[in-house]
Design a protein around this motif. Structure first.
Motif, mmCIF file in Angstrom:
data_model
loop_
_atom_site.group_PDB
_atom_site.id
_atom_site.type_symbol
_atom_site.label_atom_id
_atom_site.label_comp_id
_atom_site.label_asym_id
_atom_site.label_seq_id
_atom_site.Cartn_x
_atom_site.Cartn_y
_atom_site.Cartn_z
ATOM 1 N N ILE A 194 0.848 -1.191 0.000
ATOM 2 C CA ILE A 194 0.000 0.000 0.000
ATOM 3 C C ILE A 194 0.886 1.243 0.000
ATOM 4 C CG2 ILE A 194 -1.654 1.376 1.350
ATOM 5 C CD1 ILE A 194 -2.992 -1.001 0.051
ATOM 6 N N PHE A 195 0.545 2.169 -0.889
ATOM 7 C CA PHE A 195 1.175 3.483 -0.960
ATOM 8 C C PHE A 195 0.057 4.507 -0.861
ATOM 9 C CE2 PHE A 195 4.171 0.713 -3.035
ATOM 10 C CZ PHE A 195 5.405 1.186 -2.629
ATOM 11 N N GLU A 196 0.439 5.757 -0.628
ATOM 12 C CA GLU A 196 -0.515 6.856 -0.690
ATOM 13 C C GLU A 196 -0.057 7.811 -1.774
ATOM 14 O OE1 GLU A 196 -2.597 7.361 3.644
ATOM 15 O OE2 GLU A 196 -0.705 8.409 3.330
ATOM 16 N N ALA A 197 -0.948 8.065 -2.728
ATOM 17 C CA ALA A 197 -0.683 9.021 -3.808
ATOM 18 C C ALA A 197 -1.557 10.235 -3.546
ATOM 19 C CB ALA A 197 -1.008 8.392 -5.160
ATOM 20 N N ASP A 198 -0.923 11.335 -3.182
ATOM 21 C CA ASP A 198 -1.650 12.550 -2.799
ATOM 22 C C ASP A 198 -2.693 12.230 -1.724
ATOM 23 O OD1 ASP A 198 -0.108 13.915 -4.647
ATOM 24 O OD2 ASP A 198 -1.654 13.889 -6.209
ATOM 25 N N SER A 252 11.948 -7.662 -6.526
ATOM 26 C CA SER A 252 12.089 -6.291 -7.017
ATOM 27 C C SER A 252 11.561 -5.278 -6.012
ATOM 28 C CB SER A 252 11.320 -6.134 -8.341
ATOM 29 O OG SER A 252 11.818 -7.026 -9.304
ATOM 30 N N ARG A 253 11.961 -4.042 -6.253
ATOM 31 C CA ARG A 253 11.494 -2.931 -5.429
ATOM 32 C C ARG A 253 10.636 -2.009 -6.289
ATOM 33 N NH1 ARG A 253 14.211 -1.472 -0.685
ATOM 34 N NH2 ARG A 253 13.903 0.700 -1.241
ATOM 35 N N VAL A 254 9.682 -1.345 -5.647
ATOM 36 C CA VAL A 254 8.823 -0.390 -6.340
ATOM 37 C C VAL A 254 9.565 0.935 -6.487
ATOM 38 C CG1 VAL A 254 6.677 0.940 -6.180
ATOM 39 C CG2 VAL A 254 6.727 -1.458 -5.452
ATOM 40 N N ASP A 255 9.525 1.493 -7.697
ATOM 41 C CA ASP A 255 10.073 2.820 -7.957
ATOM 42 C C ASP A 255 8.930 3.813 -7.722
ATOM 43 O OD1 ASP A 255 10.806 5.273 -9.219
ATOM 44 O OD2 ASP A 255 12.257 4.199 -10.463
ATOM 45 N N ARG A 287 3.940 8.234 -1.152
ATOM 46 C CA ARG A 287 4.696 7.847 0.038
ATOM 47 C C ARG A 287 4.180 6.524 0.576
ATOM 48 N NH1 ARG A 287 2.952 8.524 5.169
ATOM 49 N NH2 ARG A 287 0.777 9.105 5.406
ATOM 50 N N ARG A 288 4.992 5.891 1.432
ATOM 51 C CA ARG A 288 4.588 4.670 2.137
ATOM 52 C C ARG A 288 3.891 5.092 3.426
ATOM 53 N NH1 ARG A 288 7.268 -0.350 0.864
ATOM 54 N NH2 ARG A 288 5.736 -1.198 2.291
ATOM 55 N N PRO A 289 2.654 4.668 3.641
ATOM 56 C CA PRO A 289 1.968 5.011 4.884
ATOM 57 C C PRO A 289 2.407 4.090 6.021
ATOM 58 C CG PRO A 289 0.545 3.683 3.534
ATOM 59 C CD PRO A 289 1.817 3.911 2.733
ATOM 60 N N GLY A 290 1.994 4.417 7.217
ATOM 61 C CA GLY A 290 2.293 3.592 8.375
ATOM 62 C C GLY A 290 1.437 2.338 8.406
ATOM 63 N N ALA A 291 1.810 1.423 9.293
ATOM 64 C CA ALA A 291 1.116 0.140 9.421
ATOM 65 C C ALA A 291 -0.362 0.321 9.770
ATOM 66 C CB ALA A 291 1.805 -0.719 10.480
ATOM 67 N N ASP A 292 -0.680 1.378 10.526
ATOM 68 C CA ASP A 292 -2.075 1.619 10.900
ATOM 69 C C ASP A 292 -2.931 1.924 9.675
ATOM 70 O OD1 ASP A 292 -0.590 4.011 10.647
ATOM 71 O OD2 ASP A 292 -1.985 5.122 11.914
ATOM 72 N N VAL A 293 -2.392 2.671 8.719
ATOM 73 C CA VAL A 293 -3.125 2.992 7.493
ATOM 74 C C VAL A 293 -3.299 1.738 6.645
ATOM 75 C CG1 VAL A 293 -3.061 4.309 5.325
ATOM 76 C CG2 VAL A 293 -2.416 5.406 7.480
ATOM 77 N N VAL A 294 -2.254 0.915 6.557
ATOM 78 C CA VAL A 294 -2.344 -0.328 5.787
ATOM 79 C C VAL A 294 -3.465 -1.203 6.336
ATOM 80 C CG1 VAL A 294 -1.147 -2.464 5.140
ATOM 81 C CG2 VAL A 294 0.079 -0.278 5.075
#
Length: 171
Positions: free
Chosen positions: A63-67, A79-82, A96-103
């Motif tokens: 999980i990422f956060e876009a805006d 692999s890693r995410v770009d 950005r990568r959110p915290g575990a609570d958001v995931v």
């Protein structure tokens, strides 16, 4: 460890999977083999070692956060995410990568057990093209103790994923 040394398959029995994920499998009409490990496999490397498969055959559901809006990225375990490519793909100002609570809030699962579908909330899904290089991939079944195999096209389809190139390039 060879695949034959891996935990015995449970066939169509989904009782080892997280209940929400087991329900998602039923709703999708998927009859998949759920494998349960005696110890948690919270990383792709741990899951690959436990299964006796290549690291690239493990699906990471990230999980990422876009805006500020959650997005799921499916990436192979080697692999890693770009994040810049994810940002460009989504037309976002910031990823950005959110915290575990958001995931957990978004998916309903803890990090290390997030499956590619069956989440609490619907999110946009990007699936890296590299997943298609494998005949079968393994993904978390809702817990750090459980995984399931599926061909990558079917997995991406059930996740509602768009196939994109978001893998970090070496160098």
């Amino acid at each position: 460890m060879s695949t034959s040394d891996a935990p015995a398959p449970t066939g169509g029995d989904t009782s080892a999977a997280h209940p929400r994920f087991a329900e998602a499998l039923r709703e999708l009409g998927l009859d998949v083999e759920i494998r349960r490990f005696p110890e948690a496999t919270r990383t792709a490397a741990e899951a690959a070692a436990a299964l006796g498969c290549e690291l690239g055959e493990i699906v990471k559901s990230l999980i990422f956060e876009a805006d500020g809006v959650p997005v799921l990225v499916l990436m192979d375990g080697s692999s890693r995410v770009d994040m810049e490519l994810v940002r460009q793909e989504l037309g976002a100002a910031k990823v950005r990568r959110p915290g575990a609570d958001v995931v957990r809030e978004v998916t309903g699962y803890a990090i290390g057990g997030v499956p590619p579908f069956g989440h609490r909330t619907r999110t946009r899904v990007l699936a890296d093209r590299g997943l298609l290089a494998h005949a079968t991939v393994w993904a978390a079944a809702g817990t750090p103790y459980t995984v399931f195999p599926l061909d990558p096209r079917t997995l991406i389809g059930h996740a509602g994923g768009a196939v994109v190139d978001v893998r970090e390039q070496a160098g």
